[in-house]
Design an enzyme around this catalytic site. Structure first.
Site, PDB file in Angstrom:
ATOM      1  N   LYS A 115       0.868  -1.232   0.045  1.00  0.00           N
ATOM      2  CA  LYS A 115       0.014   0.086   0.028  1.00  0.00           C
ATOM      3  C   LYS A 115       0.823   1.286   0.013  1.00  0.00           C
ATOM      4  CE  LYS A 115      -4.088  -2.163   0.717  1.00  0.00           C
ATOM      5  NZ  LYS A 115      -5.800  -2.190   1.265  1.00  0.00           N
ATOM      6  N   LYS A 197      -3.995 -10.856  -6.610  1.00  0.00           N
ATOM      7  CA  LYS A 197      -5.193 -11.184  -6.178  1.00  0.00           C
ATOM      8  C   LYS A 197      -6.295 -10.113  -6.635  1.00  0.00           C
ATOM      9  CE  LYS A 197      -5.613  -8.569  -2.064  1.00  0.00           C
ATOM     10  NZ  LYS A 197      -6.664  -8.240  -0.893  1.00  0.00           N
ATOM     11  N   LYS A 200     -10.464  -5.169  -4.812  1.00  0.00           N
ATOM     12  CA  LYS A 200     -11.580  -4.138  -5.229  1.00  0.00           C
ATOM     13  C   LYS A 200     -10.948  -2.767  -5.569  1.00  0.00           C
ATOM     14  CE  LYS A 200     -13.119  -4.239  -0.288  1.00  0.00           C
ATOM     15  NZ  LYS A 200     -12.182  -3.687   0.474  1.00  0.00           N
TER      16      LYS A 200
HETATM   17  P1  ATP Z   1      -8.147  -3.693  -1.339  1.00  0.00           P
HETATM   18  O1  ATP Z   1      -7.847  -4.267  -2.582  1.00  0.00           O
HETATM   19  O2  ATP Z   1      -8.588  -2.319  -1.205  1.00  0.00           O
HETATM   20  O3  ATP Z   1      -6.912  -3.741  -0.355  1.00  0.00           O
HETATM   21  P2  ATP Z   1      -9.195  -5.994  -0.732  1.00  0.00           P
HETATM   22  O4  ATP Z   1     -10.254  -6.314  -1.882  1.00  0.00           O
HETATM   23  O5  ATP Z   1      -8.200  -6.797  -0.529  1.00  0.00           O
HETATM   24  O6  ATP Z   1      -9.084  -4.542  -0.629  1.00  0.00           O
HETATM   25  P3  ATP Z   1     -10.210  -6.064   1.943  1.00  0.00           P
HETATM   26  O7  ATP Z   1     -11.242  -5.311   2.613  1.00  0.00           O
HETATM   27  O8  ATP Z   1      -8.780  -5.928   2.422  1.00  0.00           O
HETATM   28  O9  ATP Z   1     -10.449  -6.268   0.555  1.00  0.00           O
HETATM   29  O10 ATP Z   1     -10.466  -7.545   2.359  1.00  0.00           O
HETATM   30  C1  ATP Z   1     -11.645  -8.154   3.162  1.00  0.00           C
HETATM   31  C2  ATP Z   1     -11.622  -9.619   3.389  1.00  0.00           C
HETATM   32  O11 ATP Z   1     -11.850 -10.170   1.962  1.00  0.00           O
HETATM   33  C3  ATP Z   1     -10.406 -10.228   3.879  1.00  0.00           C
HETATM   34  O12 ATP Z   1     -10.557 -11.331   4.601  1.00  0.00           O
HETATM   35  C4  ATP Z   1      -9.528 -10.605   2.849  1.00  0.00           C
HETATM   36  O13 ATP Z   1      -8.852 -11.636   3.113  1.00  0.00           O
HETATM   37  C5  ATP Z   1     -10.622 -11.115   1.811  1.00  0.00           C
HETATM   38  N1  ATP Z   1     -10.338 -11.081   0.484  1.00  0.00           N
HETATM   39  C6  ATP Z   1      -9.903 -10.039  -0.323  1.00  0.00           C
HETATM   40  N2  ATP Z   1      -9.658 -10.008  -1.295  1.00  0.00           N
HETATM   41  C7  ATP Z   1      -9.486 -11.383  -1.613  1.00  0.00           C
HETATM   42  C8  ATP Z   1      -9.302 -12.498  -2.828  1.00  0.00           C
HETATM   43  N3  ATP Z   1      -8.781 -12.145  -3.951  1.00  0.00           N
HETATM   44  N4  ATP Z   1      -9.552 -13.758  -2.463  1.00  0.00           N
HETATM   45  C9  ATP Z   1      -9.917 -14.189  -1.234  1.00  0.00           C
HETATM   46  N5  ATP Z   1     -10.218 -13.468  -0.380  1.00  0.00           N
HETATM   47  C10 ATP Z   1     -10.075 -12.026  -0.552  1.00  0.00           C
END
Ligand code: ATP
Ligand code: LTN
Length: 334
Positions: A115, A197, A200
């Protein structure tokens, strides 16, 4: 233990639109575990401001996320669904835990490094101590289990280290939490670059399936998913795109990856991608329908927000007072 049940805590940030990765990696397991545990699911809006946010957008997204929790199947009368910022104990405990966390530990966090690289113009202290706030979230509720995707394992290990350090000094104050990572779907990858990964905050909308995508969009994104020229549907690391689609299909249908491979033996990528799209749509449809209903009932959501914040506050304050006493803060005079 609360009401004779073990405690579960988890949270999600209200930044960006939720993806299928968030759902399959975390939220789906939340729903499965919600009967067995006394559950706290927070919209972690305090974590969100470690990245600059537009205030009204953040407020709207936080409310939407809370409604998505309900739409995904979490009953708000049984599970405590609330905003992190409504319970001041999170910030208060985070401060104390900051004094029990080493700079060296935080320097090793890969999410911080990612980040910080992505937001080089705003590497603020909150971004650095983000994992300490997360530890406070979990430890405030004396959580036994924390369902998250694999990307959060490092933060959970740190939470355990902080709790053990604190308990080592002051006696048994905190429950040591365990991570819960599901078998399939723990890490859903980007549809455009299967080495990253699904996130969002990805700028390319074709890389992620959003929970609110309509069926045609889902199908189009699945058809365009990056694969390979091997031509065989096998579950192996050399075919990361197909591996990811197998994970998605399996997680959406409840099948194992092996069963999926068998089902699509000798079938083409085109046909498989269509089946993936259909499987995803069958998961998203009920969620979207429930969400549309909830949107019409403002008073109901407002009541949930108010009542659940009070419930969370009650539990959080109990831990906080104990911790404040342990570290030597003067007791309150009643
Ligand atoms: P950002 O991209 O803004 O960092 P993010 O998509 O990683 O956000 P978070 O709010 O950080 O989302 O994560 C929320 C939950 O979703 C966490 O438990 C995280 O482990 C899970 N998660 C996020 N992305 C994935 C993914 N691609 N596959 C599986 N689990 C995920
Ligand atoms: N850091 C997590 C969100 C999060 C969380 C938590 C998850 C904040 N506090 C407590 C589980 C328990 C993330 O970025 N996914």
């Amino acid at each position: 233990m609360i009401n004779g049940k073990k405690v579960l805590f988890s949270g999600m940030q209200a930044t960006g639109n939720l993806t299928l990765g968030n759902y399959l990696g975390a939220m789906k397991n939340w729903v499965t575990l919600s009967d067995e545990y006394e559950c706290f699911y927070s919209v972690v809006d305090m974590h969100s401001i470690t990245i600059r946010q537009d205030p009204s957008t953040l407020r709207q997204r936080a409310r939407k996320l809370l409604m998505i929790y309900i739409a995904a199947g979490l009953d708000p009368e049984k599970n405590c669904l609330y905003y992190q910022s409504h319970v001041s104990g999170h910030a208060e405990l985070a401060w104390i835990l900051n004094c029990f966390t080493y700079m060296g530990e935080l320097n090793r966090m890969t999410q911080f490094k990612d980040k910080a690289a992505k937001h080089a113009d705003n590497i603020n202290a909150g971004l650095f101590t983000y994992p300490v706030l997360m530890a406070a979230d979990i430890l405030l509720y004396q959580a036994d289990v924390v369902p998250v995707g694999v990307d959060q394992m490092q933060h959970l290990e740190l939470t355990r280290d902080i709790a053990q350090r604190f308990n080592g000094i002051y006696g048994d104050v905190f429950t040591i939490p365990e991570a819960y990572v599901g078998k399939v779907g723990a890490k859903i990858m980007s549809l455009q670059d299967p080495s990253r990964k699904m996130s969002k905050s990805d700028e390319n909308p074709n890389a992620s399936i959003y929970l609110m995508d309509d069926p045609d969009t889902v199908m189009r994104k699945c058809k365009r998913a990056v694969t390979d020229s091997e031509g065989q549907i096998l579950y192996r690391e050399e075919q990361p795109g197909i591996h990811n689609l197998i994970d998605i299909y399996s997680a959406c249908t409840g099948k194992t990856p092996e069963e999926t491979v068998k089902e699509f033996d000798k079938k083409g990528y085109g046909e498989f991608k269509m089946a993936v799209g259909e499987a995803v749509n069958s998961v998203l449809k009920p969620l979207q329908e429930h969400y549309a209903q909830l949107e019409k009932d403002k008073a109901y959501i407002d009541r949930i927000i108010k009542e659940n914040a009070q419930k969370a506050e009650y539990v959080a304050t109990k831990t906080l007072r104990k911790v404040q006493h342990k570290v030597g803060f003067p007791d309150r005079i009643r």
